[in-house]
Design an enzyme around this catalytic site. Structure first.
Site, short mmCIF file in Angstrom:
data_model
loop_
_atom_site.label_atom_id
_atom_site.label_comp_id
_atom_site.label_asym_id
_atom_site.label_seq_id
_atom_site.Cartn_x
_atom_site.Cartn_y
_atom_site.Cartn_z
N HIS A 1 -1.40 18.21 -50.81
CA HIS A 1 -0.28 17.36 -50.40
C HIS A 1 1.03 17.95 -50.89
O HIS A 1 1.11 18.49 -52.00
CB HIS A 1 -0.46 15.94 -50.92
CG HIS A 1 -1.37 15.11 -50.06
ND1 HIS A 1 -2.00 13.97 -50.51
CD2 HIS A 1 -1.75 15.25 -48.76
CE1 HIS A 1 -2.74 13.44 -49.53
NE2 HIS A 1 -2.60 14.21 -48.46
N ASP B 1 3.70 16.71 -52.07
CA ASP B 1 4.28 16.23 -53.33
C ASP B 1 3.57 16.82 -54.54
O ASP B 1 3.96 16.56 -55.68
CB ASP B 1 4.29 14.70 -53.39
CG ASP B 1 2.91 14.09 -53.36
OD1 ASP B 1 2.02 14.65 -52.68
OD2 ASP B 1 2.69 13.04 -54.00
N HIS B 2 2.56 17.67 -54.30
CA HIS B 2 1.87 18.36 -55.40
C HIS B 2 1.93 19.89 -55.29
O HIS B 2 1.72 20.57 -56.29
CB HIS B 2 0.41 17.90 -55.47
CG HIS B 2 0.26 16.50 -55.96
ND1 HIS B 2 -0.09 16.18 -57.25
CD2 HIS B 2 0.44 15.32 -55.33
CE1 HIS B 2 -0.13 14.87 -57.40
NE2 HIS B 2 0.19 14.32 -56.24
N HIS C 1 -9.75 12.59 -53.67
CA HIS C 1 -8.51 12.15 -53.01
C HIS C 1 -8.41 12.68 -51.58
O HIS C 1 -8.19 11.92 -50.63
CB HIS C 1 -7.33 12.62 -53.85
CG HIS C 1 -5.98 12.29 -53.30
ND1 HIS C 1 -5.55 10.99 -53.13
CD2 HIS C 1 -4.96 13.10 -52.86
CE1 HIS C 1 -4.32 11.01 -52.62
NE2 HIS C 1 -3.95 12.27 -52.46
N HIS D 1 -6.04 6.49 -53.71
CA HIS D 1 -5.64 6.46 -55.11
C HIS D 1 -6.40 5.33 -55.78
O HIS D 1 -6.71 4.31 -55.15
CB HIS D 1 -4.14 6.17 -55.24
CG HIS D 1 -3.25 7.22 -54.68
ND1 HIS D 1 -2.84 8.32 -55.41
CD2 HIS D 1 -2.69 7.36 -53.45
CE1 HIS D 1 -2.06 9.07 -54.66
NE2 HIS D 1 -1.95 8.51 -53.47
N HIS E 1 -4.19 19.62 -55.37
CA HIS E 1 -4.55 19.44 -53.96
C HIS E 1 -3.38 19.83 -53.07
O HIS E 1 -2.30 20.18 -53.55
CB HIS E 1 -5.02 18.01 -53.68
CG HIS E 1 -3.99 16.96 -53.90
ND1 HIS E 1 -3.61 16.53 -55.15
CD2 HIS E 1 -3.26 16.21 -53.02
CE1 HIS E 1 -2.70 15.58 -55.03
NE2 HIS E 1 -2.47 15.37 -53.75
N HIS F 1 2.98 9.84 -62.06
CA HIS F 1 2.79 9.53 -60.64
C HIS F 1 2.71 8.02 -60.39
O HIS F 1 1.74 7.51 -59.86
CB HIS F 1 1.53 10.23 -60.11
CG HIS F 1 1.48 10.36 -58.61
ND1 HIS F 1 1.15 9.32 -57.78
CD2 HIS F 1 1.71 11.42 -57.81
CE1 HIS F 1 1.18 9.73 -56.52
NE2 HIS F 1 1.53 11.01 -56.51
#
Length: 711
Positions: free
Chosen positions: A86, A88-89, A177, A415, A84, A437
């Protein structure tokens, strides 16, 4: 330092079998191992390398944000899957694609259509925000131009669409998400791995809940963000959220909601727009969604309503829910008239810099104002610090100011909680579970609670791991290899005991059996059958009559044919497969045949027969006498001597012949085949019809030639 975590072999592995390195599947987190942030994981199996996500750590800066990519050779990566949008990904993806040797490799990158659409705007905005708040001499990880270049190599994939990249099959499923978030089911050589990324099992105002894939994985890699915590009900959270805002506004205060530009922001906007619609007394108080991305991102959301839940599908028939009635967009703080009560949703969600940080510093000294932390806050960020309600806050210019504003933590983070994560794992029942994670403590608590809950359950056996960054987890997935029969070989139905004959070849970890003549067709002309022609020349001085005599003696008249050729040459064909050319003037015999197991056996048999003639001058003299051995040698013709001579004859022809202890049976061995000759009836028995026929003919000729002497 890398650590190998030993994993017991899969049930499909024989305990005594040696381990083939190709049968070892390894998992290595380069980020998000016992932490939240910079998700990046490496899978290696069957010579393939896959990277799962490539994010940055929101609580760090500069090169410290990046995953530990020095533990992987960038140009060896075959595939990158992004779950996805975001940061942090996916926040490190432009750097990895443009600043490492991966940019010159043939590796492929995939993400869903909505994720790809948002990726461009989100990462370019991140570049602008970072450059605006970073020191003048700071080095940027990448530029907006790098983002654009990286986007050209990103290939989109639809939900439930299966792709195959060099033997790696993968399918995305809805993760719930954020818009476009996917969990990937990956298959290599029959082993299935599910990577959930961030996922939610709770349907909200616009997103469907994560779906349970119809395929059960061998390995499941899952987030553990909330550890053993369970969410309060959706209704209770919304009531506290809107109640806190309403109370703040009634006191004449301002309400700051730090959010990521995309994701939970859209869910909160839908809640606020509906709440304002139902409360006319609030219509005079503005709600702002601040950021460069506001307009572009709303366009993306409006374009991909088809990937959202049923509620949106029904509402879109009346009006677009993302065309808000009570919410205005602001590009910058310069456009904001801060003259009274208001609600502002501003990025970034972790309060590191940007508009959300500036508003916090502006409003935090007044008691009537509020800040609502509505998402997950990563360790090391100001958002996490604010949740603990500190007495003071350090500003970006290093001043210390008092914190008097109200702080509310109302999590709408999409989440799974403990119960949802537990039930999802149990529904798929993987053999191995890998936790990622999650903060180290929360992850350990989840692992301990899950293991305790199911340790006495006889119906579910599993092994769970929570590796730290760069630790390596190994799995042995060696199993029985199965081959699929295709082409004309598959036309005749299979049945018990039926032997198949064909060429075995491997393609993308799968095995196939085809007819030799169809090999090129089924391998796209990469492989073709070659015919090996064997030749062997033997010196032979005994003449053509002696050669004919011994060939007819062993193989019979129906299996041997003769044809005269020019130049004192005679061509002899044995069994329709071996060609002998006898050259009388040169005293040679040339054998020729097409190489295969059967023909090689016949050729060896003929060579043995020829050498026997050459090595036995007594036999030659006897044959040349014209009587073929009909003189009187009674001492050689008793039954015992006859058996021994027959044994010797069959051994000379076929290579190995054993007489049983009681003398009632001779057994001929050719490779892994056998043929039994019953004595004194000379009946033959063998599973191989061809060998049985050959032994029978050799026995009959021997008996017909030798046994009359006994009388």
């Amino acid at each position: 330092m890398e650590t190998a975590l030993a994993v017991p072999g899969d049930k499909r592995v024989a305990e005594e079998a040696s381990v083939d390195p190709e049968d070892i599947l390894t998992f290595q987190p380069l980020g998000a191992g016992r932490e939240v942030g910079r998700s990046c994981h490496i899978l290696r199996f069957k010579g393939k390398t896959i990277m799962l996500d490539c994010g940055i750590h929101p609580g760090m800066s500069g090169g410290m944000q990046l995953p530990f990519t020095d533990h992987v050779m960038a140009d060896e990566i075959d595939l990158i899957l992004i779950t996805h949008f975001h940061l942090d990904h996916c926040g490190a993806l432009p750097w990895f694609m443009e600043k490492t040797v991966f940019g010159k490799s043939k590796g492929k990158v995939f993400m869903t259509y909505p994720t790809r659409a948002v990726y461009r705007w989100l990462l370019k905005d991140s570049c602008r925000v970072t450059s605006g708040s970073a020191p003048a001499d700071a080095t940027m990880l990448y530029t907006e131009e790098d983002v654009e270049r990286s986007l050209r190599r990103v290939e989109p994939i639809g939900f439930h669409e299966t792709k195959d990249v060099d033997g790696i099959r993968f399918t995305p499923y809805h993760a719930g998400h954020v818009l476009g978030a996917a969990m990937f089911m990956i298959e290599i050589a029959g082993v299935k791995i599910l990577y959930t990324g961030d996922y939610s099992r709770e349907e909200d105002r616009h997103l469907m809940q994560a779906e349970v894939p119809p395929i059960k994985p061998d390995i499941m890699i899952t987030e553990s963000t909330f550890g053993v915590h369970n969410h309060e009900s959706r209704g209770e959270r919304e009531a506290r959220f809107t109640g806190t805002i309403h109370e703040t506004l009634n006191k004449g205060g301002r309400c700051l909601i730090p959010v990521f530009a995309l994701g939970r922001a859209q869910e909160l906007l839908l809640i606020l727009d509906e709440y304002w619609q139902n409360h006319p007394e609030l219509h005079g108080i503005p709600v702002y969604y601040m950021g460069h991305l506001a307009k572009n991102c709303m366009t993306v959301y409006q374009a991909y309503t088809s990937t959202m839940n049923e509620r949106v599908q029904n509402l879109i028939k009346i009006r677009n829910p993302f065309q808000f009635l009570h919410i205005s967009n602001l590009k910058t703080l310069g456009d904001f008239e801060d003259s009274g009560p208001s609600v502002v949703l501003a990025s970034p969600g972790m309060l590191q810099s940007g508009a959300s940080r500036e508003l916090l510093e502006r409003w935090c000294t007044e008691q009537r104002n509020s800040v609502i932390i509505a998402g997950y806050a990563v360790e090391g960020t100001l958002a996490k610090e604010i949740m603990n309600e500190p007495e003071a806050v350090t500003t970006l210019d290093k001043r210390t100011i008092p914190r008097r504003m109200n702080v509310a933590t109302i999590s709408f983070a999409a989440h799974v909680d403990y119960q949802q994560n537990r039930d999802f794992i149990r529904a798929l029942a993987p053999k191995y579970v890998i936790l990622v994670h999650g903060e180290s403590t929360e992850m350990a608590r989840f692992k301990r609670a899950f293991e305790q809950e199911y340790e006495a359950d006889p119906e579910y056996n599993f092994t769970m791991y929570n590796p730290a960054n760069v630790d390596v987890v190994e799995f042995n997935f060696r199993g029985d290899k199965m081959a699929k029969v295709i082409g004309t070989v598959a036309e005749e139905p299979a049945r018990e005991g039926k032997r198949l004959s064909g060429v075995l070849f491997k393609r993308k970890h799968n095995y196939f059996i085809v007819a030799p003549e169809e090999l090129a067709t089924h391998t796209d002309n990469v492989l073709e059958m070659s015919l090996v022609r064997q030749k062997q020349q033997i010196h032979f001085v005994y003449g053509l009559p002696m050669l004919k005599h011994h060939l007819l003696l062993v193989y019979g008249a129906e299996a041997v044919s003769f044809a005269e050729k020019d130049g004192n040459k005679t061509e002899i064909i044995v069994m329709g497969k071996i060609t002998l050319t006898h050259n009388d003037s040169e005293k040679t015999i040339l054998l020729e045949w097409s190489a295969n197991a059967e023909n090689d056996m016949w050729a060896d048999s003929i060579v043995t027969t020829l050498f026997q003639v050459e090595a036995s001058p007594e036999t030659v003299k006897l044959s040349q006498s014209g009587s073929c051995g009909h003189s009187s040698h009674n001492h050689e013709h008793d039954e015992s001597a006859l058996k021994q001579r027959l044994q010797q004859h069959l051994e000379d022809v076929f290579g190995k012949c054993v007489l049983s202890e009681n003398g009632s049976e001779l057994t001929v061995h050719v490779d892994d085949m056998t043929c039994n000759v019953k004595l004194p009836s000379y009946e033959t028995e063998s599973e191989n019809k061809l060998l049985r026929k050959s032994v029978l003919q050799a026995t009959k000729r021997f008996v017909a030639t030798v046994k009359p002497l006994a009388s």
